[in-house]
Enzyme design. Structure first.
Site, PDB file in Angstrom:
ATOM      1  N   HIS A  80       0.839  -1.203   0.000  1.00 30.09           N
ATOM      2  CA  HIS A  80       0.000   0.000   0.000  1.00 30.09           C
ATOM      3  C   HIS A  80       0.875   1.255   0.000  1.00 30.09           C
ATOM      4  O   HIS A  80       0.482   2.302  -0.496  1.00 30.09           O
ATOM      5  CB  HIS A  80      -0.892   0.046   1.247  1.00 30.09           C
ATOM      6  CG  HIS A  80      -1.786  -1.134   1.399  1.00 30.09           C
ATOM      7  ND1 HIS A  80      -2.754  -1.444   0.474  1.00 30.09           N
ATOM      8  CD2 HIS A  80      -1.864  -2.089   2.356  1.00 30.09           C
ATOM      9  CE1 HIS A  80      -3.395  -2.538   0.863  1.00 30.09           C
ATOM     10  NE2 HIS A  80      -2.862  -2.952   1.997  1.00 30.09           N
ATOM     11  N   HIS A 107       3.691  10.885   6.114  1.00 32.38           N
ATOM     12  CA  HIS A 107       2.906  10.763   7.349  1.00 32.38           C
ATOM     13  C   HIS A 107       3.793  10.165   8.431  1.00 32.38           C
ATOM     14  O   HIS A 107       4.244   9.026   8.293  1.00 32.38           O
ATOM     15  CB  HIS A 107       1.685   9.854   7.133  1.00 32.38           C
ATOM     16  CG  HIS A 107       0.585  10.513   6.366  1.00 32.38           C
ATOM     17  ND1 HIS A 107      -0.451   9.791   5.804  1.00 32.38           N
ATOM     18  CD2 HIS A 107       0.357  11.820   6.082  1.00 32.38           C
ATOM     19  CE1 HIS A 107      -1.279  10.649   5.208  1.00 32.38           C
ATOM     20  NE2 HIS A 107      -0.812  11.871   5.360  1.00 32.38           N
ATOM     21  N   HIS A 116       5.484   6.921   6.458  1.00 34.15           N
ATOM     22  CA  HIS A 116       5.219   6.344   5.131  1.00 34.15           C
ATOM     23  C   HIS A 116       4.773   7.453   4.176  1.00 34.15           C
ATOM     24  O   HIS A 116       4.627   8.602   4.588  1.00 34.15           O
ATOM     25  CB  HIS A 116       4.159   5.242   5.248  1.00 34.15           C
ATOM     26  CG  HIS A 116       2.855   5.750   5.767  1.00 34.15           C
ATOM     27  ND1 HIS A 116       2.515   5.696   7.099  1.00 34.15           N
ATOM     28  CD2 HIS A 116       1.824   6.375   5.148  1.00 34.15           C
ATOM     29  CE1 HIS A 116       1.332   6.252   7.262  1.00 34.15           C
ATOM     30  NE2 HIS A 116       0.881   6.672   6.105  1.00 34.15           N
ATOM     31  N   HIS A 138       2.374   8.874   0.653  1.00 32.53           N
ATOM     32  CA  HIS A 138       1.256   8.753  -0.284  1.00 32.53           C
ATOM     33  C   HIS A 138       1.588   9.640  -1.476  1.00 32.53           C
ATOM     34  O   HIS A 138       2.121  10.739  -1.307  1.00 32.53           O
ATOM     35  CB  HIS A 138      -0.057   9.250   0.329  1.00 32.53           C
ATOM     36  CG  HIS A 138      -0.485   8.487   1.538  1.00 32.53           C
ATOM     37  ND1 HIS A 138      -1.337   7.398   1.470  1.00 32.53           N
ATOM     38  CD2 HIS A 138      -0.192   8.650   2.844  1.00 32.53           C
ATOM     39  CE1 HIS A 138      -1.541   6.939   2.701  1.00 32.53           C
ATOM     40  NE2 HIS A 138      -0.849   7.674   3.559  1.00 32.53           N
ATOM     41  N   THR A 174      -6.339   7.083   7.465  1.00 32.26           N
ATOM     42  CA  THR A 174      -6.845   7.202   6.091  1.00 32.26           C
ATOM     43  C   THR A 174      -6.849   5.859   5.371  1.00 32.26           C
ATOM     44  O   THR A 174      -7.077   5.793   4.171  1.00 32.26           O
ATOM     45  CB  THR A 174      -6.009   8.219   5.287  1.00 32.26           C
ATOM     46  OG1 THR A 174      -4.662   7.738   5.219  1.00 32.26           O
ATOM     47  CG2 THR A 174      -6.045   9.594   5.927  1.00 32.26           C
ATOM     48  N   THR A 175      -6.555   4.796   6.137  1.00 31.30           N
ATOM     49  CA  THR A 175      -6.637   3.446   5.586  1.00 31.30           C
ATOM     50  C   THR A 175      -7.467   2.610   6.569  1.00 31.30           C
ATOM     51  O   THR A 175      -7.544   2.969   7.747  1.00 31.30           O
ATOM     52  CB  THR A 175      -5.236   2.805   5.451  1.00 31.30           C
ATOM     53  OG1 THR A 175      -4.572   2.875   6.723  1.00 31.30           O
ATOM     54  CG2 THR A 175      -4.390   3.511   4.408  1.00 31.30           C
TER      55      THR A 175
HETATM   56 ZN   LIG Z   1      -0.785   7.737   5.556  1.00 31.47          ZN
END
Ligand SMILES: [Zn+2]
Length: 286
Positions: free
Chosen positions: A123, A168, A149, A151, A235-236
């Site tokens: 992801h 993040h 991580h 995005h 957000t996941t």
């Molecule tokens: Zn994130």
């Protein structure tokens, strides 16, 4: 009535003949039959197992039938359909000018923070910290730095602007509440933290590389800078609504190549779409 009796009699005879036929079978025939049945069960179980594995692996994603719009249906016990979800579009004129409560002295990062490993979890690309040596104090609670991580592009947008990349930094309390720092990244000069981060790439999907190298995070980021604060969610999935979001207003820079190197290792557009603000207020601190 007569017809019904004939029908019942017929059914009885048929059952009787069928039962006799079964008993007529030789022992060999019976063994063969049992074997075939077992093989069929085994085969269907194998198919089921494969389906479960695939399903588990792709339980949620950023595209197709398992994309963010479907997270609430496919993820049991998730709160992805809650009313205080993230990300949001932050509209600066609608924010309340008020201090968030995060002060520079609340950031307790070691001078040299050891990054333990990097993982490609399918992801995102995630860098992990092993020890609980770095933490942030916020409203009488300590939140330990667990991982950061990426995005691409960014999840939160500021005045409708979506940046090419976001970092993040995830901190977690013992009560499983979160403090997440979001640093927007824009294209510009190559930056030192990115050069460090990238020296451990690429990482294949499902792979973890051990790093165990120190890095000075205090040097690269001004944590006392202007930021937006609001309460939202992961957000996941499971989209838990226990996140204190700090979205820093000024983006940091990375070169186009640095942005590309990271983006190319992650699923295309690994961001969740904008969620309604509902009854929440976003604070602009400083
Ligand atoms: Zn994130």
């Amino acid at each position: 009535m007569k017809n019904r009796n004939i029908y019942i009699l017929g059914l009885f005879l048929f059952t009787l003949i069928y039962a006799c036929k079964q008993n007529d079978k030789t022992p060999e025939e019976k063994v063969k039959e049992v074997k075939t049945n077992n093989a069929t069960t085994e085969k269907s179980e194998k198919i089921k197992a494969t389906a479960t594995t695939t399903r588990h692996k792709n339980a949620w994603s950023y595209e197709g039938e398992t994309s963010p719009e479907h997270w609430a249906e496919i993820e049991a016990n998730a709160t992805c359909d809650g009313t205080h979800q993230s990300p949001i579009n932050i509209i600066e004129v609608d924010t309340k000018k008020e201090v968030s409560g995060l002060k520079e002295e609340d950031i307790h990062y070691k001078e040299l923070t050891t990054i333990y490993s990097v993982t490609n979890n399918g992801h995102s690309i995630q860098y992990n910290f092993k020890d609980d040596e770095n933490y942030v104090s916020f409203k009488d609670k300590n939140y330990v730095l667990k991982q950061f991580h990426f995005h691409s592009p960014s999840e939160h947008t500021i005045n409708g602007i979506r940046y090419p990349l976001v970092i993040h930094m995830v901190h977690q309390s013992s009560e499983k509440d979160f403090v997440v720092f979001a640093f927007m990244v824009k294209e510009g000069e190559a930056s030192k933290p990115f050069s460090f981060i990238e020296s451990y790439l690429p990482v294949k999907e499902g792979e973890t590389k051990i790093i165990e190298k120190p890095y000075d995070f205090n040097e690269s980021v001004a944590y006392n800078a202007s930021h937006f604060y609001y309460k939202g969610s992961l957000t996941t999935p499971p989209c838990t609504e226990t996140v204190n979001w700090f979205v820093f207003k000024e983006p940091i820079t990375a070169s186009l190549d640095q942005v590309k190197a990271l983006s190319e290792l992650m699923p295309k557009n690994n961001y969740r779409n904008e969620q309604p603000l509902n009854d929440r207020t976003v604070l602009l601190s400083k």
